[in-house]
Scaffold this motif. Sequence first.
Motif, PDB file in Angstrom:
ATOM      1  N   GLY A  38      -7.247  13.710  -3.442  1.00  0.00           N
ATOM      2  CA  GLY A  38      -6.403  12.837  -2.642  1.00  0.00           C
ATOM      3  C   GLY A  38      -7.157  11.889  -1.740  1.00  0.00           C
ATOM      4  N   TYR A  39      -6.453  10.919  -1.255  1.00  0.00           N
ATOM      5  CA  TYR A  39      -6.851   9.918  -0.261  1.00  0.00           C
ATOM      6  C   TYR A  39      -7.904   8.916  -0.700  1.00  0.00           C
ATOM      7  CZ  TYR A  39      -3.947  12.673   2.816  1.00  0.00           C
ATOM      8  OH  TYR A  39      -2.899  13.353   3.362  1.00  0.00           O
ATOM      9  N   GLY A  40      -8.859   9.279  -1.547  1.00  0.00           N
ATOM     10  CA  GLY A  40      -9.833   8.317  -2.035  1.00  0.00           C
ATOM     11  C   GLY A  40     -10.699   7.742  -0.930  1.00  0.00           C
ATOM     12  N   PRO A  41     -11.059   6.486  -0.996  1.00  0.00           N
ATOM     13  CA  PRO A  41     -10.595   5.484  -1.970  1.00  0.00           C
ATOM     14  C   PRO A  41     -11.479   5.433  -3.208  1.00  0.00           C
ATOM     15  CG  PRO A  41     -11.936   4.392  -0.342  1.00  0.00           C
ATOM     16  CD  PRO A  41     -11.880   5.866   0.043  1.00  0.00           C
ATOM     17  N   GLU A  42     -10.877   5.119  -4.338  1.00  0.00           N
ATOM     18  CA  GLU A  42     -11.649   4.780  -5.520  1.00  0.00           C
ATOM     19  C   GLU A  42     -11.773   3.264  -5.502  1.00  0.00           C
ATOM     20  OE1 GLU A  42     -10.386   6.606  -9.182  1.00  0.00           O
ATOM     21  OE2 GLU A  42     -10.348   8.588  -8.260  1.00  0.00           O
ATOM     22  N   GLU A  43     -12.967   2.760  -5.778  1.00  0.00           N
ATOM     23  CA  GLU A  43     -13.228   1.328  -5.672  1.00  0.00           C
ATOM     24  C   GLU A  43     -13.954   0.803  -6.903  1.00  0.00           C
ATOM     25  OE1 GLU A  43     -13.942   0.503  -1.020  1.00  0.00           O
ATOM     26  OE2 GLU A  43     -15.529   1.682  -2.001  1.00  0.00           O
ATOM     27  N   TYR A  44     -13.617  -0.431  -7.252  1.00  0.00           N
ATOM     28  CA  TYR A  44     -14.315  -1.170  -8.298  1.00  0.00           C
ATOM     29  C   TYR A  44     -14.895  -2.415  -7.640  1.00  0.00           C
ATOM     30  CZ  TYR A  44     -14.982  -4.387 -12.204  1.00  0.00           C
ATOM     31  OH  TYR A  44     -15.508  -5.291 -13.107  1.00  0.00           O
ATOM     32  N   VAL A  45     -16.161  -2.695  -7.905  1.00  0.00           N
ATOM     33  CA  VAL A  45     -16.802  -3.905  -7.378  1.00  0.00           C
ATOM     34  C   VAL A  45     -17.604  -4.567  -8.487  1.00  0.00           C
ATOM     35  CG1 VAL A  45     -16.941  -3.081  -4.989  1.00  0.00           C
ATOM     36  CG2 VAL A  45     -18.847  -2.683  -6.528  1.00  0.00           C
TER      37      VAL A  45
END
Length: 118
Positions: A38-45
């Motif tokens: 939960g909560y993450g954040p998952e990020e793409y850059v």
Amino acid sequence: TDMTDIDLHVYEPSGEEASYENQKTRIGGRMSRDFTQGYGPEEYVIKSALGGKYVVKAKYYSSHREDFSGATTLLLRFTTNFGHHLHERTKVVALRLSENKEMVEVGSIDIPKKPWQD
């Protein structure tokens, strides 16, 4: 939501998918680690985005919560030109996900093609 796993997937113009299973793409995309509790954040850059359409999807992978609703809320922030305060743009999307294993498109970003891409 606590104890919930929502996975971020980005489909690049090259056709490659960035996800927790493919964290480094051929065109330079990078995906953060997989947050499964939960909560993450998952990020793409991506530092220098190739021109074309980037499609962003989220998969409601699982929930380990003990409640009756089964639903969770996804909050996604799209930021382009990060760090360039005159050109930085942010869009926020909130979606309610209710089905386990559900994959939904949450948005897309079109990056203009560079002359050398034709």
